[in-house]
Scaffold this motif. Structure first.
Motif, PDB file in Angstrom:
ATOM      1  N   ILE A 156       0.944  -1.212   0.068  1.00  0.00           N
ATOM      2  CA  ILE A 156       0.150   0.044  -0.050  1.00  0.00           C
ATOM      3  C   ILE A 156       0.713   1.181   0.021  1.00  0.00           C
ATOM      4  N   LEU A 157       2.074   1.186   0.606  1.00  0.00           N
ATOM      5  CA  LEU A 157       2.935   2.524   0.882  1.00  0.00           C
ATOM      6  C   LEU A 157       3.550   2.587  -0.356  1.00  0.00           C
ATOM      7  N   ALA A 158       3.839   1.657  -1.079  1.00  0.00           N
ATOM      8  CA  ALA A 158       4.614   1.911  -2.559  1.00  0.00           C
ATOM      9  C   ALA A 158       3.971   2.816  -3.573  1.00  0.00           C
ATOM     10  N   ASP A 159       2.178   2.929  -3.320  1.00  0.00           N
ATOM     11  CA  ASP A 159       1.456   3.662  -4.310  1.00  0.00           C
ATOM     12  C   ASP A 159       1.222   5.192  -3.570  1.00  0.00           C
ATOM     13  N   SER A 160       1.717   5.370  -2.486  1.00  0.00           N
ATOM     14  CA  SER A 160       1.664   6.889  -2.061  1.00  0.00           C
ATOM     15  C   SER A 160       2.790   7.160  -1.023  1.00  0.00           C
ATOM     16  N   GLU A 161       3.000   8.316  -0.629  1.00  0.00           N
ATOM     17  CA  GLU A 161       4.088   8.612   0.241  1.00  0.00           C
ATOM     18  C   GLU A 161       3.908   8.437   1.707  1.00  0.00           C
ATOM     19  N   HIS A 162       2.788   8.275   1.995  1.00  0.00           N
ATOM     20  CA  HIS A 162       2.412   8.018   3.305  1.00  0.00           C
ATOM     21  C   HIS A 162       0.959   7.107   3.316  1.00  0.00           C
ATOM     22  N   ILE A 163       0.490   6.420   4.250  1.00  0.00           N
ATOM     23  CA  ILE A 163      -0.518   5.835   4.511  1.00  0.00           C
ATOM     24  C   ILE A 163      -1.072   6.068   5.912  1.00  0.00           C
ATOM     25  N   GLU A 164      -2.301   6.089   6.213  1.00  0.00           N
ATOM     26  CA  GLU A 164      -2.921   6.128   7.531  1.00  0.00           C
ATOM     27  C   GLU A 164      -3.921   4.990   7.373  1.00  0.00           C
ATOM     28  N   ILE A 165      -3.793   4.215   8.707  1.00  0.00           N
ATOM     29  CA  ILE A 165      -4.557   3.045   8.868  1.00  0.00           C
ATOM     30  C   ILE A 165      -5.185   3.073  10.269  1.00  0.00           C
ATOM     31  N   ARG A 166      -6.054   2.318  10.398  1.00  0.00           N
ATOM     32  CA  ARG A 166      -6.866   2.067  11.702  1.00  0.00           C
ATOM     33  C   ARG A 166      -6.366   0.517  12.037  1.00  0.00           C
ATOM     34  N   ARG A 167      -5.752   0.651  13.123  1.00  0.00           N
ATOM     35  CA  ARG A 167      -5.181  -0.571  13.782  1.00  0.00           C
ATOM     36  C   ARG A 167      -6.319  -1.661  13.653  1.00  0.00           C
ATOM     37  N   SER A 168      -7.459  -1.500  14.215  1.00  0.00           N
ATOM     38  CA  SER A 168      -8.446  -2.511  14.336  1.00  0.00           C
ATOM     39  C   SER A 168      -9.085  -2.729  13.017  1.00  0.00           C
ATOM     40  N   GLU A 169      -8.910  -2.130  12.035  1.00  0.00           N
ATOM     41  CA  GLU A 169      -9.221  -2.648  10.539  1.00  0.00           C
ATOM     42  C   GLU A 169      -8.335  -3.646  10.215  1.00  0.00           C
ATOM     43  N   ILE A 170      -6.987  -3.350  10.102  1.00  0.00           N
ATOM     44  CA  ILE A 170      -5.838  -3.968   9.658  1.00  0.00           C
ATOM     45  C   ILE A 170      -6.249  -5.404  10.433  1.00  0.00           C
ATOM     46  N   ALA A 171      -6.184  -5.541  11.739  1.00  0.00           N
ATOM     47  CA  ALA A 171      -6.268  -6.593  12.616  1.00  0.00           C
ATOM     48  C   ALA A 171      -7.590  -7.298  11.976  1.00  0.00           C
ATOM     49  N   ASN A 172      -8.683  -6.782  11.898  1.00  0.00           N
ATOM     50  CA  ASN A 172      -9.960  -7.889  11.452  1.00  0.00           C
ATOM     51  C   ASN A 172      -9.455  -8.266  10.095  1.00  0.00           C
ATOM     52  N   LEU A 173      -8.898  -7.365   9.160  1.00  0.00           N
ATOM     53  CA  LEU A 173      -8.782  -7.722   7.665  1.00  0.00           C
ATOM     54  C   LEU A 173      -7.795  -9.311   7.778  1.00  0.00           C
ATOM     55  N   PHE A 174      -6.880  -9.337   8.685  1.00  0.00           N
ATOM     56  CA  PHE A 174      -5.956 -10.561   8.856  1.00  0.00           C
ATOM     57  C   PHE A 174      -6.240 -11.418  10.071  1.00  0.00           C
ATOM     58  N   ASP A 175      -7.394 -11.033  10.728  1.00  0.00           N
ATOM     59  CA  ASP A 175      -7.876 -11.928  11.565  1.00  0.00           C
ATOM     60  C   ASP A 175      -6.917 -12.167  12.834  1.00  0.00           C
ATOM     61  N   VAL A 176      -6.394 -11.216  13.262  1.00  0.00           N
ATOM     62  CA  VAL A 176      -5.293 -11.126  14.381  1.00  0.00           C
ATOM     63  C   VAL A 176      -5.726 -10.138  15.458  1.00  0.00           C
TER      64      VAL A 176
END
Length: 155
Positions: free
Chosen positions: A17-37
């Motif tokens: 994701i970072l390769a396509d932009s200079e920065h990313i903003e994520i929500r920890r809980s959303e990424i955790a849900n995406l990977f089921d961790v």
């Protein structure tokens, strides 16, 4: 993906994701849900894989609208980043962290392969031949900061 742990997978996802932009903003809980961790797994990945030593600035905002911002930085184009890196090194640095910094310098084309290899030899524990780990880490920090300062004035 065989042989890779979930931290490697999450790291690769965020870097993609970072390769396509200079920065990313994520929500920890959303990424955790995406990977089921659990969210702490995301914290672990960010704290260990997206450090200033590896060429990343991380900013987090807590609370309901909170986010984690990850930004890839060019270590030597931004004097503040270099100063932050030197501050992180401080008066002591482990061999592993020092090698990580050197790897990033190489990955960012700040130093050549030969220069990186020479830097690694200069900070290698076998170079010091001392049994005092604190002294070894202090010497390594001094050498690495000197090398970084020299690079700053040449760039």
């Amino acid at each position: 993906m065989e042989g890779q742990n979930i931290s490697d997978v999450i790291e690769r996802y965020l870097k993609t994701i970072l390769a396509d932009s200079e920065h990313i903003e994520i929500r920890r809980s959303e990424i955790a849900n995406l990977f089921d961790v659990v969210p702490s797994q995301i914290n672990y990945v960010i704290k260990t894989r997206f450090t200033i030593q590896n060429g990343y600035l991380v900013e987090s905002k807590r609370g309901g609208g909170g986010y984690i911002r990850i930004e890839k930085v060019n270590l030597l184009d931004d004097i503040d980043v270099l100063n932050s890196l030197i501050k992180v090194i401080g008066t002591s640095i482990s061999e592993r962290d020092a090698v990580s910094i050197i790897q990033t310098l190489y990955d960012e084309n700040v130093v050549s392969r030969r220069e990186a290899d020479l830097m690694v030899v200069a900070i290698d524990k076998s170079t010091y031949s001392i049994s005092d780990r604190q002294l070894e880490d202090a010497l390594r920090a001094n050498i690495l900061i000197s090398l970084l300062n020299r690079l700053r004035y040449e760039s």
